[in-house]
Design a protein around this motif. Sequence first.
Motif, PDB file in Angstrom:
ATOM      1  N   VAL A 247      61.571  33.924  -2.456  1.00 17.41           N
ATOM      2  CA  VAL A 247      61.204  33.656  -1.059  1.00 17.41           C
ATOM      3  C   VAL A 247      60.000  34.521  -0.689  1.00 17.41           C
ATOM      4  O   VAL A 247      59.911  35.681  -1.088  1.00 17.41           O
ATOM      5  CB  VAL A 247      62.370  33.906  -0.082  1.00 17.41           C
ATOM      6  CG1 VAL A 247      63.475  32.901  -0.287  1.00 17.41           C
ATOM      7  CG2 VAL A 247      62.909  35.324  -0.206  1.00 17.41           C
ATOM      8  N   GLN A 252      61.246  32.084   5.728  1.00 19.52           N
ATOM      9  CA  GLN A 252      61.744  31.206   4.668  1.00 19.52           C
ATOM     10  C   GLN A 252      63.185  31.564   4.317  1.00 19.52           C
ATOM     11  O   GLN A 252      64.026  30.674   4.119  1.00 19.52           O
ATOM     12  CB  GLN A 252      60.835  31.323   3.440  1.00 19.52           C
ATOM     13  CG  GLN A 252      61.175  30.344   2.329  1.00 19.52           C
ATOM     14  CD  GLN A 252      60.275  30.519   1.111  1.00 19.52           C
ATOM     15  OE1 GLN A 252      59.368  31.355   1.099  1.00 19.52           O
ATOM     16  NE2 GLN A 252      60.528  29.734   0.076  1.00 19.52           N
ATOM     17  N   ASN A 255      65.479  30.232   7.035  1.00 16.77           N
ATOM     18  CA  ASN A 255      65.627  28.776   6.980  1.00 16.77           C
ATOM     19  C   ASN A 255      66.633  28.362   5.904  1.00 16.77           C
ATOM     20  O   ASN A 255      67.502  27.504   6.138  1.00 16.77           O
ATOM     21  CB  ASN A 255      64.268  28.129   6.721  1.00 16.77           C
ATOM     22  CG  ASN A 255      64.323  26.618   6.848  1.00 16.77           C
ATOM     23  OD1 ASN A 255      64.713  26.076   7.883  1.00 16.77           O
ATOM     24  ND2 ASN A 255      63.939  25.929   5.788  1.00 16.77           N
TER      25      ASN A 255
END
Length: 367
Positions: A247, A252, A255
Amino acid sequence: MNWIATKIKNRVGFITLNSEKTLNSLSLPMIEELQTVLTDWKTSDEIVCIFLQGAGEKAFCAGGDVRKLYDAIIDQRNIDHTKVPKDCYDFFSKEYQVDFDIHTYPKPVIVWGHGIVMGGGIGLMVGASHRIVTEKSKLAMPEITIGLYPDVGGTWFLNKMPSAYGIYLGLTGARLDGADCLFLGLADYYVESSSKQNIINALEQTSWKGDPYKIVSGILNSASEDHTVPESQAAGHQYFIRQFEGVESVEQFKNILTHHPDKDEWINNGIKSFEAGSPSSAHIIFRQLQQGRNLSLEEVFHSELNLSCQCCLHPDFAEGVRALLVDKDLSPKWNPATWDDITEEWIDSYFKLILKSGKLKEESEKL
């Protein structure tokens, strides 16, 4: 009050964190006493091995006494809010020195990691040569929930975990049991807590002829071989953790975490802590671990000392402690309040150097 208790038997130095009422939380006097003993015993012919434990059955060490740090921050704000409180600097610098000394100690250090082991307790345990967990061990680095970050060497040991467990634990404060600690490399031995006296008896009766590290390992291997290690929940979620490998931003990470379709209790607990935590902390934790991947152990503690001092100047650490331990309303007012309010410049300000560069043990900047 003696914050630690010590005794020597058969060249084994026993150290007990002696504040059962506070779950053996680390205060500055306790850290200073511990440092003195570790330093004295480092070169003493009377000591061949150290056994470190907590008083009582509930906890090895529940972390640092952050309530006292809160008081120091509030007092300093009333005088000059641009200065790091001396008590905070002293606490963090001396705590990290003890942690560093355990990591680099020239004799075997056994830690009985029974019961609650959080924050600063993990800092004491993780660097030891022989780390024991039991069926009642509960470990976590939940600093995101008080506006801090996983310090005490977290930059070092979280980055050494398999897959993306380090970043996941740092950002969610996920709770770990003894089996999880074995899987993640935070512990070396799993035994039932009823075996403690047998281990102590073996240490007190051995001849210490030969390599003390091998002797201790033999005793602990023998003590643990008959115990069945339960299934690790952390290991059982490898498929989930792998999604976070590579990541590139905390957004990110967020999410992936919140949109995972197959949530269970373990995952939901992580989401709950992450979403309740400080948005600023989430960002500094992500950067801390990204930037610290290739640092030496000494560089790790120096960078964390700087970051901890910055947390004392920024608003969320004191606010997180207020909500949890002072007013106990469990409703911290984070500043900035939301993820959308966080800017790159704000996170940069946490990493601005306010300490002289150099070795941790030689750090003498007066703040």
